[in-house]
Each structure stands twice: as structure tokens, then as C-alpha cells.
Motif scaffolding. Structure first.
Motif, PDB file in Angstrom:
ATOM      1  N   THR A 138       0.868  -1.173   0.000  1.00 51.84           N
ATOM      2  CA  THR A 138       0.000   0.000   0.000  1.00 51.84           C
ATOM      3  C   THR A 138       0.905   1.224   0.000  1.00 51.84           C
ATOM      4  O   THR A 138       1.817   1.320   0.831  1.00 51.84           O
ATOM      5  CB  THR A 138      -0.902   0.019   1.242  1.00 51.84           C
ATOM      6  N   ALA A 139       0.678   2.149  -0.932  1.00 49.90           N
ATOM      7  CA  ALA A 139       1.512   3.355  -1.029  1.00 49.90           C
ATOM      8  C   ALA A 139       0.618   4.588  -1.147  1.00 49.90           C
ATOM      9  O   ALA A 139      -0.369   4.582  -1.891  1.00 49.90           O
ATOM     10  CB  ALA A 139       2.447   3.263  -2.233  1.00 49.90           C
ATOM     11  N   VAL A 140       0.970   5.636  -0.412  1.00 50.19           N
ATOM     12  CA  VAL A 140       0.141   6.838  -0.343  1.00 50.19           C
ATOM     13  C   VAL A 140       1.004   8.091  -0.269  1.00 50.19           C
ATOM     14  O   VAL A 140       2.173   8.034   0.128  1.00 50.19           O
ATOM     15  CB  VAL A 140      -0.792   6.792   0.893  1.00 50.19           C
ATOM     16  N   THR A 141       0.410   9.209  -0.647  1.00 51.54           N
ATOM     17  CA  THR A 141       1.085  10.503  -0.546  1.00 51.54           C
ATOM     18  C   THR A 141       0.209  11.484   0.234  1.00 51.54           C
ATOM     19  O   THR A 141      -1.024  11.370   0.242  1.00 51.54           O
ATOM     20  CB  THR A 141       1.362  11.115  -1.930  1.00 51.54           C
ATOM     21  N   VAL A 251       8.485  34.240 -10.126  1.00 55.44           N
ATOM     22  CA  VAL A 251       8.327  34.339 -11.572  1.00 55.44           C
ATOM     23  C   VAL A 251       9.680  34.470 -12.271  1.00 55.44           C
ATOM     24  O   VAL A 251      10.587  35.162 -11.809  1.00 55.44           O
ATOM     25  CB  VAL A 251       7.391  35.518 -11.940  1.00 55.44           C
ATOM     26  N   ARG A 252       9.816  33.760 -13.398  1.00 58.12           N
ATOM     27  CA  ARG A 252      10.997  33.879 -14.242  1.00 58.12           C
ATOM     28  C   ARG A 252      10.805  35.047 -15.209  1.00 58.12           C
ATOM     29  O   ARG A 252       9.689  35.548 -15.386  1.00 58.12           O
ATOM     30  CB  ARG A 252      11.193  32.596 -15.048  1.00 58.12           C
ATOM     31  N   PRO A 253      11.884  35.487 -15.856  1.00 61.28           N
ATOM     32  CA  PRO A 253      11.749  36.582 -16.827  1.00 61.28           C
ATOM     33  C   PRO A 253      10.740  36.298 -17.932  1.00 61.28           C
ATOM     34  O   PRO A 253      10.140  37.219 -18.492  1.00 61.28           O
ATOM     35  CB  PRO A 253      13.164  36.717 -17.394  1.00 61.28           C
ATOM     36  N   ASP A 254      10.529  35.006 -18.258  1.00 63.63           N
ATOM     37  CA  ASP A 254       9.573  34.671 -19.326  1.00 63.63           C
ATOM     38  C   ASP A 254       8.139  34.569 -18.820  1.00 63.63           C
ATOM     39  O   ASP A 254       7.227  34.178 -19.558  1.00 63.63           O
ATOM     40  CB  ASP A 254       9.968  33.368 -20.015  1.00 63.63           C
ATOM     41  N   GLY A 255       7.917  34.905 -17.540  1.00 57.38           N
ATOM     42  CA  GLY A 255       6.568  34.894 -16.996  1.00 57.38           C
ATOM     43  C   GLY A 255       6.135  33.580 -16.365  1.00 57.38           C
ATOM     44  O   GLY A 255       5.040  33.489 -15.817  1.00 57.38           O
ATOM     45  N   VAL A 256       6.973  32.559 -16.422  1.00 58.30           N
ATOM     46  CA  VAL A 256       6.638  31.261 -15.833  1.00 58.30           C
ATOM     47  C   VAL A 256       6.858  31.302 -14.325  1.00 58.30           C
ATOM     48  O   VAL A 256       7.877  31.811 -13.855  1.00 58.30           O
ATOM     49  CB  VAL A 256       7.473  30.138 -16.465  1.00 58.30           C
ATOM     50  N   LEU A 257       5.882  30.774 -13.570  1.00 55.87           N
ATOM     51  CA  LEU A 257       6.049  30.647 -12.136  1.00 55.87           C
ATOM     52  C   LEU A 257       6.798  29.355 -11.823  1.00 55.87           C
ATOM     53  O   LEU A 257       6.467  28.291 -12.362  1.00 55.87           O
ATOM     54  CB  LEU A 257       4.688  30.592 -11.440  1.00 55.87           C
ATOM     55  N   VAL A 258       7.801  29.449 -10.957  1.00 57.05           N
ATOM     56  CA  VAL A 258       8.553  28.283 -10.504  1.00 57.05           C
ATOM     57  C   VAL A 258       8.213  28.101  -9.024  1.00 57.05           C
ATOM     58  O   VAL A 258       8.724  28.814  -8.167  1.00 57.05           O
ATOM     59  CB  VAL A 258      10.064  28.475 -10.709  1.00 57.05           C
ATOM     60  N   LEU A 259       7.342  27.145  -8.737  1.00 50.82           N
ATOM     61  CA  LEU A 259       6.805  26.987  -7.394  1.00 50.82           C
ATOM     62  C   LEU A 259       7.385  25.738  -6.717  1.00 50.82           C
ATOM     63  O   LEU A 259       7.044  24.611  -7.091  1.00 50.82           O
ATOM     64  CB  LEU A 259       5.280  26.871  -7.450  1.00 50.82           C
ATOM     65  N   PRO A 260       8.266  25.904  -5.728  1.00 49.37           N
ATOM     66  CA  PRO A 260       8.812  24.746  -5.011  1.00 49.37           C
ATOM     67  C   PRO A 260       7.718  24.007  -4.243  1.00 49.37           C
ATOM     68  O   PRO A 260       6.913  24.619  -3.536  1.00 49.37           O
ATOM     69  CB  PRO A 260       9.822  25.373  -4.043  1.00 49.37           C
ATOM     70  N   HIS A 261       7.679  22.694  -4.423  1.00 51.51           N
ATOM     71  CA  HIS A 261       6.702  21.856  -3.742  1.00 51.51           C
ATOM     72  C   HIS A 261       7.394  20.648  -3.117  1.00 51.51           C
ATOM     73  O   HIS A 261       8.519  20.304  -3.486  1.00 51.51           O
ATOM     74  CB  HIS A 261       5.614  21.374  -4.717  1.00 51.51           C
ATOM     75  N   ALA A 262       6.699  20.014  -2.209  1.00 53.95           N
ATOM     76  CA  ALA A 262       7.174  18.778  -1.579  1.00 53.95           C
ATOM     77  C   ALA A 262       5.986  17.892  -1.276  1.00 53.95           C
ATOM     78  O   ALA A 262       4.870  18.370  -1.035  1.00 53.95           O
ATOM     79  CB  ALA A 262       7.950  19.087  -0.307  1.00 53.95           C
ATOM     80  N   ALA A 263       6.214  16.593  -1.295  1.00 49.22           N
ATOM     81  CA  ALA A 263       5.188  15.622  -0.918  1.00 49.22           C
ATOM     82  C   ALA A 263       5.831  14.506  -0.122  1.00 49.22           C
ATOM     83  O   ALA A 263       7.010  14.178  -0.311  1.00 49.22           O
ATOM     84  CB  ALA A 263       4.515  15.044  -2.156  1.00 49.22           C
ATOM     85  N   LEU A 264       5.063  13.932   0.793  1.00 50.72           N
ATOM     86  CA  LEU A 264       5.497  12.767   1.540  1.00 50.72           C
ATOM     87  C   LEU A 264       4.985  11.523   0.840  1.00 50.72           C
ATOM     88  O   LEU A 264       3.785  11.427   0.525  1.00 50.72           O
ATOM     89  CB  LEU A 264       4.967  12.802   2.974  1.00 50.72           C
ATOM     90  N   VAL A 265       5.862  10.577   0.544  1.00 53.70           N
ATOM     91  CA  VAL A 265       5.502   9.320  -0.123  1.00 53.70           C
ATOM     92  C   VAL A 265       5.812   8.184   0.847  1.00 53.70           C
ATOM     93  O   VAL A 265       6.979   7.965   1.191  1.00 53.70           O
ATOM     94  CB  VAL A 265       6.300   9.137  -1.432  1.00 53.70           C
ATOM     95  N   ALA A 266       4.769   7.485   1.275  1.00 57.34           N
ATOM     96  CA  ALA A 266       4.947   6.416   2.261  1.00 57.34           C
ATOM     97  C   ALA A 266       4.375   5.113   1.726  1.00 57.34           C
ATOM     98  O   ALA A 266       3.424   5.113   0.937  1.00 57.34           O
ATOM     99  CB  ALA A 266       4.269   6.782   3.576  1.00 57.34           C
ATOM    100  N   HIS A 267       4.937   4.005   2.185  1.00 54.57           N
ATOM    101  CA  HIS A 267       4.414   2.699   1.771  1.00 54.57           C
ATOM    102  C   HIS A 267       4.657   1.676   2.874  1.00 54.57           C
ATOM    103  O   HIS A 267       5.530   1.838   3.729  1.00 54.57           O
ATOM    104  CB  HIS A 267       5.052   2.229   0.454  1.00 54.57           C
ATOM    105  N   GLY A 268       3.854   0.633   2.839  1.00 52.72           N
ATOM    106  CA  GLY A 268       4.003  -0.465   3.775  1.00 52.72           C
ATOM    107  C   GLY A 268       3.365  -1.719   3.192  1.00 52.72           C
ATOM    108  O   GLY A 268       2.791  -1.694   2.103  1.00 52.72           O
ATOM    109  N   ARG A 269       3.492  -2.824   3.917  1.00 53.09           N
ATOM    110  CA  ARG A 269       2.936  -4.096   3.444  1.00 53.09           C
ATOM    111  C   ARG A 269       1.735  -4.503   4.286  1.00 53.09           C
ATOM    112  O   ARG A 269       1.737  -4.317   5.509  1.00 53.09           O
ATOM    113  CB  ARG A 269       4.012  -5.191   3.469  1.00 53.09           C
TER     114      ARG A 269
END
Length: 270
Positions: A138-141, A251-269
Motif C-alpha cells: 500500500t503506497a500513499v502521498t 516568476v521567471r523573466p519569461d513569466g513562468v512561475l517556478v513553485l517549489p513543492h514537496a510531498a510525503l511518499v509512504a508505503h508499507g505491506r
């Protein structure tokens, strides 16, 4: 088991918003899919259940690996959208913590951010474990707390406008919550009777535009969208102004947003 006030609020919040989600936040949420499927050991011939499939990105990726895929979501619009995205998957309407499958029916069960949207996360995880065969994965975020800088952007705009969470949007009950850290998330899986539990943090930069990123909350998508659309037009405009100002940090000079993200990825049996 009865739905909690949080569950009922989530059903109302997501009703009819599949297309708006697909056009805004779905690309972000799809980023952890390869790691999630790896954590669940998804490969050719594996029987996989994708719970909370949303627009079907996980189900489609599992099908591409040659897995035998079933997928469920609580929102009818998402089921329709996911069936188009993953036509080889068996996509059904179902709501945690009760799934219409037999004990141990799947080799692997995955849930990409679904635990963010249930009122009883431990009960939901036990149900994921129930339909996973003994020894299967089973794996979840989930999103971590504190949030990464890019994920916090919209919330900062709301806060800058002096807006708080409306009373009609209940938070998760304190006794059901858990620390959104590697240790806290791993402990949650262990409490749900999963074994050999592991949790890692995945970090990335999500590329988007201010218009696309604003379109989600403007359409009422997710909790942040419900907070925004509950306000008067004047307050919504103020939130939008703060949002545009805060975007300058990313925002970059070309107008693109660069948004840092993170997620927790967990799994077990199971």
C-alpha cells in the motif's frame, strides 16, 4: 460508518469541479505518480487499485506499466474524467472508508493525496490495507506541514487579505489528525497495521503561470478555492491583488512561475 462533517464538506467542495481541477492543480498532483507506483511495486500483471483517482493520472500510468488497474473516486465528475484518461482501467464511484472490493483483492493499492480529503485517515488506511493481499504493498502521498514555499503561495495571499477559514468549512478533527512529517506519516501507516513502513520526501519545482494557478481557487477548487469563493467580490479582488504581488518571488523573466513543492511518499505491506 457515517461520514464526518469534514467528509461531507469535501464532497460539496469537489462536486462538479473535475474540469477546473484538471485545468489547474491536476498537473501538480501528478508529479509524484512514478515514485508512488514504484513504492507500490506496480509492474506488468500486477493487480492495482487507485483510490481517489481524480482525473486518472495514476490509473493511466499504471496501465502503461501493464498492470491490471481498477480505480475509484468519490466525485462522479472525476470518475467520468478518469475513465477518459485511463480507458483500460475499471473506474468506479466509491467513497472511503468503504470500498466495494473483497479482502486481499489487489497486489498493490495506491492513493495519491487521497488522505488529505478524508475525515478518518487511519480508518481509510485500514481499508486500503484490507483490500491489499497479505504481503502486498500500500503506497500513499500527502502534503507535508509546514508546506513548501510554492504550495504556501495561495494561502499567503488569503492571509494577506485578512481572510480566515469560514465556519462552514470544518477542519479535520484534532483526534484524527497526524504530524505531516516523514515520522508522523510513517507512524500513521503503522497504526493502520501496515508493516515494513517507509516514508520519504519528494521535492520538485512546479512550472505554471499566475493565470493558471489562480484559476483553481477562482473556480472553488480544493479548500483554498472554497475559502476564496466564499468571499465577496471586493475581497476576492483583494486576494487576487496580493496573489499577483507575491508571485513576483517566483516568476521567471519569461513569466513562468517556478513553485517549489514537496510531498510525503509512504508505503508499507499488508
Amino acid at each position: 460508518m457515517e461520514q464526518t462533517a469534514f467528509d461531507e464538506s469535501e464532497r460539496r467542495a469537489w462536486a462538479g469541479r473535475a474540469e477546473a481541477y484538471a485545468a489547474s492543480f491536476a498537473g501538480l498532483c501528478a508529479y509524484p505518480v512514478p515514485e508512488l507506483l514504484d513504492a507500490a511495486g506496480v509492474r506488468e500483471g500486477v493487480r492495482v487499485l487507485d483510490v481517489g483517482t481524480g482525473t486518472g493520472s495514476v490509473a493511466a500510468a499504471a496501465c502503461e506499466r501493464g498492470a491490471k488497474v481498477a480505480a475509484v473516486d468519490a466525485e462522479p465528475g472525476m470518475v467520468v474524467r478518469a475513465a477518459r484518461t485511463a480507458p483500460d482501467a475499471d473506474v468506479r464511484l466509491a467513497t472511503l472508508p468503504r470500498l466495494p472490493f473483497a479482502d486481499g483483492e489487489f497486489d498493490a493499492v495506491v492513493g495519491n493525496f487521497v488522505l488529505n480529503h478524508v475525515g478518518r485517515p487511519r480508518e481509510a488506511l485500514r481499508e486500503l490495507g484490507r483490500v491489499t493481499r497479505p504481503g502486498g504493498r500500500t503506497a500513499v502521498t500527502v502534503w507535508p506541514v509546514p508546506a513548501a514555499a510554492g504550495q504556501a503561495l495561495l494561502g499567503r495571499a488569503v492571509q494577506a487579505a485578512g481572510v480566515s477559514r469560514p465556519a462552514h468549512l470544518p477542519a479535520l478533527a484534532p483526534e484524527e489528525d497526524f504530524p505531516r512529517t516523514e515520522e508522523g506519516f510513517a507512524a500513521l501507516l503503522s497504526e493502520a497495521a501496515l508493516t515494513k513502513v517507509s516514508c520519504d520526501t519528494l521535492v520538485w519545482d512546479h512550472l505554471t503561470t499566475s493565470q493558471e494557478w489562480w484559476s483553481g481557487p477562482a473556480a472553488g477548487v480544493a479548500t483554498i478555492g472554497q475559502v476564496v469563493t466564499s468571499q465577496s467580490p471586493v475581497v476576492i479582488a483583494e486576494i487576487r491583488d496580493h496573489f499577483e504581488s507575491l508571485c513576483a518571488e517566483f516568476v521567471r523573466p519569461d513569466g513562468v512561475l517556478v513553485l517549489p513543492h514537496a510531498a510525503l511518499v509512504a508505503h508499507g505491506r499488508a
